[in-house]
Design an enzyme around this catalytic site. Structure first.
Site, short mmCIF file in Angstrom:
data_model
loop_
_atom_site.label_atom_id
_atom_site.label_comp_id
_atom_site.label_asym_id
_atom_site.label_seq_id
_atom_site.Cartn_x
_atom_site.Cartn_y
_atom_site.Cartn_z
CB SER A 111 -25.40 3.12 35.06
OG SER A 111 -24.56 2.25 36.62
N1 SAH Z 1 -27.55 3.07 39.60
C1 SAH Z 1 -27.11 4.36 39.50
C2 SAH Z 1 -26.08 4.11 39.78
C3 SAH Z 1 -24.62 4.74 40.96
S1 SAH Z 1 -22.90 4.53 40.62
C4 SAH Z 1 -27.65 5.00 37.95
O1 SAH Z 1 -28.69 4.66 38.62
O2 SAH Z 1 -26.91 5.23 37.38
C5 SAH Z 1 -23.38 3.82 41.91
C6 SAH Z 1 -23.38 4.18 43.67
O3 SAH Z 1 -23.22 2.67 44.24
C7 SAH Z 1 -23.24 5.40 43.90
O4 SAH Z 1 -23.97 6.08 44.54
C8 SAH Z 1 -22.54 4.95 45.35
O5 SAH Z 1 -22.07 5.83 46.58
C9 SAH Z 1 -23.08 3.57 45.64
N2 SAH Z 1 -22.25 2.55 46.88
C10 SAH Z 1 -21.46 2.35 46.72
N3 SAH Z 1 -20.99 1.15 48.04
C11 SAH Z 1 -22.11 0.99 47.96
C12 SAH Z 1 -22.40 0.28 49.18
N4 SAH Z 1 -21.62 -0.82 50.30
N5 SAH Z 1 -24.14 0.31 49.60
C13 SAH Z 1 -24.48 1.14 48.77
N6 SAH Z 1 -24.44 2.09 48.00
C14 SAH Z 1 -22.92 1.84 47.73
#
Ligand code: SAH
Length: 262
Positions: A111
């Protein structure tokens, strides 16, 4: 007076959870922001060999966050401390402190710094919040930021390879206190509930009811919602069966998906 200088400087506490700040506060610019030096162990990471001064780059990032309206000192201090470049591929490290989402593989992104700071700031408005859940660990960056602000951080990721990657990143920074889980975050983490705050890092059409019911009374959930146009939504649990909803900024997140990916 410039827009930025009206904000209070972030004061980086010594010895934040898991990451050790040194005693030497370094004056970087016009004696405005006192920062602690970056944790020593990051210097051993491969991405630290690029000749970039990551502490200085984080300082510029924190100044930008203040200009963008982030005011919470603990969040700003956490953003100054956590080495975002250690969470992305070495080839992207020089862009790690831009205000941009960057690819982390498996069609997912880390993010944008402003989004992380905004969501963690909202979560930290809950008085005395200690136990928090992140849905969507990705590379682990936001979990590392949250661990500087909250004492009990749980995070859940549905893609096995990213869960493994996050664990490696957090281990390298000695942030082993964070409870990482591999699973579908749409059903939350009932065994660890209730949470004082829940931060969802992926956008669904609707915020899952399971997550709302795992909030403590008084707790807050922050999540992006929508498909084409997405908005950050803040939900506060005001009673056993009462939730208050507030719509915030327009944002852009990867989709929230059900089930797991092996
Ligand atoms: N928190 C991260 C952002 C990751 S992007 C950061 O520090 O930048 C969002 C993430 O959510 C992805 O890795 C994706 O695989 C995950 N995601 C999507 N749906 C999800 C679900 N139902 N349960 C757990 N993770 C999920």
């Amino acid at each position: 007076m410039s827009e930025q200088s009206r904000h209070k400087p972030p004061v980086v506490p010594k010895g934040l959870h898991g990451i050790t700040a040194t005693n030497s506060n370094t004056k970087i610019s016009a004696s405005r922001i006192r920062t602690a030096t970056a944790p020593l162990q990051t210097e051993r990471l491969p991405t630290a060999n690029l000749g970039l001064n990551s502490e200085r780059m984080r300082f510029v990032m924190v100044e930008r966050l203040m200009a963008q309206g982030i005011t919470n000192d603990r969040v700003l201090a956490a953003m100054q401390l956590v080495p975002r470049h250690a969470f992305v591929d070495g080839a992207l490290a020089s862009r790690a402190y831009d205000d941009a989402a960057l690819p982390i593989g498996h069609s997912q992104t880390i993010s944008q710094p402003w989004v992380v700071a905004r969501m963690v700031s909202i979560a930290s408005e809950v008085p005395g919040a200690t136990r928090v859940l992140e849905v969507g660990t990705g590379c682990g960056y936001q979990a590392a930021v949250m661990a500087q602000v909250f004492s009990q951080v749980y995070s859940i990721e549905r893609i096995r390879a990213l869960y493994d990657m996050a664990r490696e990143h957090l281990r390298a920074l000695k942030l082993t206190r964070i409870r990482l889980n591999y699973g579908d975050g749409m059903v939350g983490l009932p065994t660890a509930a209730p949470f004082d705050a829940i931060v969802v890092a992926a956008a669904g059409l609707k915020i899952p009811q399971a997550l709302m019911s795992q909030l403590a009374v008084g707790g807050v959930l922050i999540a992006p919602e929508g498909s084409g146009t997405q908005r950050l939504v803040k939900i506060q649990r005001t009673g056993a069966s009462n939730w208050e909803r507030q719509e915030l900024e327009e944002v852009r997140f990867v989709p929230l998906k059900a089930g797991v990916q092996t």
